[in-house]
Design a protein around this motif. Structure first.
Motif, PDB file in Angstrom:
ATOM      1  N   THR A  25       1.126  -1.052   0.309  1.00 50.58           N
ATOM      2  CA  THR A  25       0.346   0.144  -0.144  1.00 50.58           C
ATOM      3  C   THR A  25       1.023   1.360   0.397  1.00 50.58           C
ATOM      4  OG1 THR A  25      -0.309   0.457   2.240  1.00 50.58           O
ATOM      5  CG2 THR A  25      -1.631  -0.836   1.099  1.00 50.58           C
TER       6      THR A  25
ATOM      7  N   TYR B 161       0.831   3.817   1.950  1.00 53.56           N
ATOM      8  CA  TYR B 161       0.765   4.321   2.937  1.00 53.56           C
ATOM      9  C   TYR B 161       1.329   3.855   4.135  1.00 53.56           C
ATOM     10  CZ  TYR B 161      -3.244   8.125   2.160  1.00 53.56           C
ATOM     11  OH  TYR B 161      -4.129   9.411   1.182  1.00 53.56           O
ATOM     12  N   TYR B 162       2.038   2.715   3.734  1.00 50.94           N
ATOM     13  CA  TYR B 162       2.733   2.044   4.317  1.00 50.94           C
ATOM     14  C   TYR B 162       4.240   3.033   3.928  1.00 50.94           C
ATOM     15  CZ  TYR B 162       6.382  -1.725   4.681  1.00 50.94           C
ATOM     16  OH  TYR B 162       8.291  -2.554   5.102  1.00 50.94           O
TER      17      TYR B 162
ATOM     18  N   MET C  49       4.959   5.191   2.911  1.00 48.97           N
ATOM     19  CA  MET C  49       4.585   6.860   2.730  1.00 48.97           C
ATOM     20  C   MET C  49       5.151   7.163   4.275  1.00 48.97           C
ATOM     21  SD  MET C  49       1.881   7.991   0.932  1.00 48.97           S
ATOM     22  CE  MET C  49       1.015   9.363   1.499  1.00 48.97           C
ATOM     23  N   ARG C  50       4.570   6.290   5.259  1.00 44.24           N
ATOM     24  CA  ARG C  50       5.080   6.142   7.061  1.00 44.24           C
ATOM     25  C   ARG C  50       5.841   5.560   7.656  1.00 44.24           C
ATOM     26  NH1 ARG C  50       1.677   8.727  10.139  1.00 44.24           N
ATOM     27  NH2 ARG C  50      -0.413   9.390   9.114  1.00 44.24           N
TER      28      ARG C  50
ATOM     29  N   GLU D  45       1.520  10.938  15.501  1.00 42.29           N
ATOM     30  CA  GLU D  45       2.222  10.316  14.092  1.00 42.29           C
ATOM     31  C   GLU D  45       2.896   8.924  15.028  1.00 42.29           C
ATOM     32  OE1 GLU D  45       6.088  11.498  12.243  1.00 42.29           O
ATOM     33  OE2 GLU D  45       4.839  12.894  11.655  1.00 42.29           O
TER      34      GLU D  45
ATOM     35  N   ASN E 280       1.883   6.041  12.958  1.00 43.40           N
ATOM     36  CA  ASN E 280       2.600   5.139  11.930  1.00 43.40           C
ATOM     37  C   ASN E 280       2.397   3.281  12.668  1.00 43.40           C
ATOM     38  OD1 ASN E 280       3.411   6.796  10.607  1.00 43.40           O
ATOM     39  ND2 ASN E 280       5.202   6.960  12.070  1.00 43.40           N
TER      40      ASN E 280
ATOM     41  N   GLU F 164      -0.802   2.483  10.908  1.00 42.35           N
ATOM     42  CA  GLU F 164      -0.436   2.142  10.097  1.00 42.35           C
ATOM     43  C   GLU F 164      -0.034   0.089   9.423  1.00 42.35           C
ATOM     44  OE1 GLU F 164      -1.501   1.861   6.128  1.00 42.35           O
ATOM     45  OE2 GLU F 164      -2.355   3.612   7.055  1.00 42.35           O
TER      46      GLU F 164
ATOM     47  N   THR G 222      -1.053  -3.367   7.890  1.00 48.47           N
ATOM     48  CA  THR G 222      -0.103  -4.183   6.763  1.00 48.47           C
ATOM     49  C   THR G 222      -0.183  -5.219   7.158  1.00 48.47           C
ATOM     50  OG1 THR G 222       0.762  -1.347   6.345  1.00 48.47           O
ATOM     51  CG2 THR G 222       1.765  -3.520   5.221  1.00 48.47           C
TER      52      THR G 222
ATOM     53  N   LEU H 207       6.460   8.342  -4.277  1.00 48.24           N
ATOM     54  CA  LEU H 207       5.887   8.182  -3.047  1.00 48.24           C
ATOM     55  C   LEU H 207       7.227   8.988  -2.202  1.00 48.24           C
ATOM     56  CD1 LEU H 207       3.798   4.999  -2.305  1.00 48.24           C
ATOM     57  CD2 LEU H 207       3.541   7.490  -2.455  1.00 48.24           C
TER      58      LEU H 207
ATOM     59  N   PHE I 245       6.508  13.105  -0.866  1.00 53.36           N
ATOM     60  CA  PHE I 245       6.028  12.469   0.101  1.00 53.36           C
ATOM     61  C   PHE I 245       7.302  12.571   1.357  1.00 53.36           C
ATOM     62  CE2 PHE I 245       2.227  11.399  -2.140  1.00 53.36           C
ATOM     63  CZ  PHE I 245       1.626  11.698  -2.065  1.00 53.36           C
TER      64      PHE I 245
ATOM     65  N   ALA J 188       8.771  10.194   2.094  1.00 56.10           N
ATOM     66  CA  ALA J 188       8.998   8.733   3.148  1.00 56.10           C
ATOM     67  C   ALA J 188       9.941   8.324   3.591  1.00 56.10           C
ATOM     68  CB  ALA J 188       8.519   7.777   1.859  1.00 56.10           C
TER      69      ALA J 188
END
Length: 212
Positions: A118, A120-121, A123-124, A171, A175, A178, A182, A205, A209, A211
């Protein structure tokens, strides 16, 4: 935020994690950095479900107790993250079910235990390196965490669970959530054919972002 507000925030977020099954019994620990440079950390044998803001352990970055109950035995691992990753404002260590299950699997890629399934994995967290097993509280565990913290905001402790950081406690908890989601998705997908993000997707990404 004031120290009093940060104490309340830590307790509220820990309780939220407990109620959703990210932590059970006396498992896991959370810390955050205060405006005066000291750390707040959950006490030893405490439960995320019923923390008292006033009895949270307050310690220095050398591990000296300033006030509150005795800190979690994992405090050296937390300190290692703050020392080696200056942007760290909070650290979450969980025994969450899917990440802990993942940490017990054979043949994990030690450089990244989860594929990029994903955005967001990516990105975070970016990548999730594996730390070999050390008993809880072992000074060697803190050294291993410190070595990886320079380049990673999250690590998976073999047969133990994750440790995740963030610029602040909100945050760090996001994290952690998320990352657990995942791991859940990965273990559900593992028996099937699934598609990961391409290296081009990951690079995009990271570029857009920034990451971790």
């Amino acid at each position: 935020m004031t120290e009093s507000e940060l104490r309340q925030q830590l307790v509220a977020l820990a309780h939220s994690l407990f109620m959703r099954g990210y932590s059970s019994g006396g498992a896991g620990n959370i810390s955050l950095m205060l405006p005066d440079g000291a750390l707040l950390i959950t006490p030893t044998n405490s439960s995320f479900g019923d923390l008292n803001p006033e009895s949270l352990s307050k310690i220095t970055l050398k591990g000296e107790r300033l006030s509150g109950d005795r800190p979690s035995k994992e405090y050296p691992m937390h300190i290692a993250l703050y020392q080696q990753r200056p942007q760290t404002g909070a650290v979450v260590h969980l025994h969450s079910p899917y990440l802990t299950a993942l940490s017990c699997l054979a043949d994990l890629n030690p450089e990244n235990c989860l594929p990029p399934i994903t955005p967001y994995y990516v990105m975070r967290v970016g990548k999730l390196p594996l730390i070999p097993y050390f008993r809880p509280g072992d000074p060697k565990l803190a050294l291993a965490v410190g070595e990886l913290a320079v380049n990673h905001n999250a690590m998976l402790l073999a047969n133990h669970g994750p440790v995740i950081s963030g610029k602040n406690i909100r945050e760090a908890v996001f994290n952690a959530e998320e990352l657990e989601d995942t791991a859940r998705l990965y273990l559900q997908l593992k028996p099937f054919n699934y598609v990961t993000l391409s290296q081009q997707h990951v690079d995009e990404l990271n570029c857009v972002f920034k990451a971790s």
